[in-house]
Design an enzyme around this catalytic site. Structure first.
Site, PDB file in Angstrom:
ATOM      1  N   GLY A 198      15.687  -8.528  10.211  1.00  0.00           N
ATOM      2  CA  GLY A 198      16.868  -7.738   9.895  1.00  0.00           C
ATOM      3  C   GLY A 198      16.806  -7.100   8.526  1.00  0.00           C
ATOM      4  N   SER A 199      17.125  -5.820   8.444  1.00  0.00           N
ATOM      5  CA  SER A 199      16.968  -5.136   7.174  1.00  0.00           C
ATOM      6  C   SER A 199      17.459  -3.689   7.276  1.00  0.00           C
ATOM      7  CB  SER A 199      15.496  -5.161   6.747  1.00  0.00           C
ATOM      8  OG  SER A 199      14.667  -4.824   7.841  1.00  0.00           O
TER       9      SER A 199
END
Length: 229
Positions: A198-199
């Site tokens: 996630g980013s």
């Protein structure tokens, strides 16, 4: 219109950045279920089955996270291709203080844990800047994540145009991998790097660039046209 498409020659594969994580997850899966079989299954078979299903689901998630699917890639000399999968969360003019020291058009893509997490070069060009920045781990959609979170920025120069691509860690993403160094020549849609779990990826374009995506649009790295130069 100078726009071409190409199919990746391979089927879906697992990214090299996932080998260690997958090996650890497989070991944990095997160990937990062996212990469950010997110490729990006789007295509480339902719990043993629950552990099996839960750990197998986690293993499948880890495998899915590091997938590289077969795709029809988009190429174009005057096109900026999305460097990442996810949802467009920002399209706005900002004042960049890291490299340009002036106004730029920022387009940001939020990557959830369910997205493909390989990052790709949006254009063909020369790498003129590559720098890692330590920082915080604010949620990736936080307005200050672009300047305060852990991140890695690269600038690709195509002709007289420079485009900055910024990989940003989020609350869960604690490892950014970037493969580019100044002086390298890179091709559109080749791998730029990888961010785990996630980013967000920001793309800084010249002001006035025609943006081809909209807010909240779901995009695919290497496929969706982000902008036209």
């Amino acid at each position: 219109m100078d726009l071409t498409f190409a199919v990746q020659p391979n089927n879906m594969t697992i990214h090299k950045e996932g080998y260690k994580s997958i090996a650890i997850a497989t070991l944990v899966f095997a160990l937990l279920n062996i212990l469950s079989f010997f110490f729990i299954s006789a007295a509480l078979p339902w719990l043993s089955w629950l552990i099996l299903v839960a750990t197998f689901g986690l293993l499948l998630f880890i495998l899915s996270f590091f997938r590289i699917p077969n795709r029809n890639m988009t190429f174009g000399d005057n096109k900026v291709i999305c460097p990442a999968d996810g949802k467009v969360v920002v399209i706005e003019e900002i004042h960049d203080t890291e490299y340009f020291n002036g106004p730029r058009l920022q387009v940001s893509i939020f990557m959830s844990p369910a997205n493909v997490h390989v990052n790709r070069n949006p254009v063909t060009g020369d790498v003129v800047y590559s720098k890692y920045h330590k920082g915080k781990y604010l949620v990736a959609w936080h307005p200050k994540s672009s300047t305060e979170n852990e991140r890695h920025s690269v600038v690709l120069k195509r002709g007289n145009t420079e485009i900055l691509v910024k990989q940003i860690a989020g609350a869960l993403a604690k490892r950014i991998v970037n493969y580019l160094q100044p002086g390298m020549k890179v091709k559109q849609n080749d791998e730029l790097g990888f961010i785990k779990f996630g980013s967000r990826v920001d793309v800084l374009l010249p002001v006035g660039t025609a943006v081809d995506v909209k807010l909240d649009q779901m995009v695919q790295g290497g496929v969706t046209v982000l902008a036209t130069l």
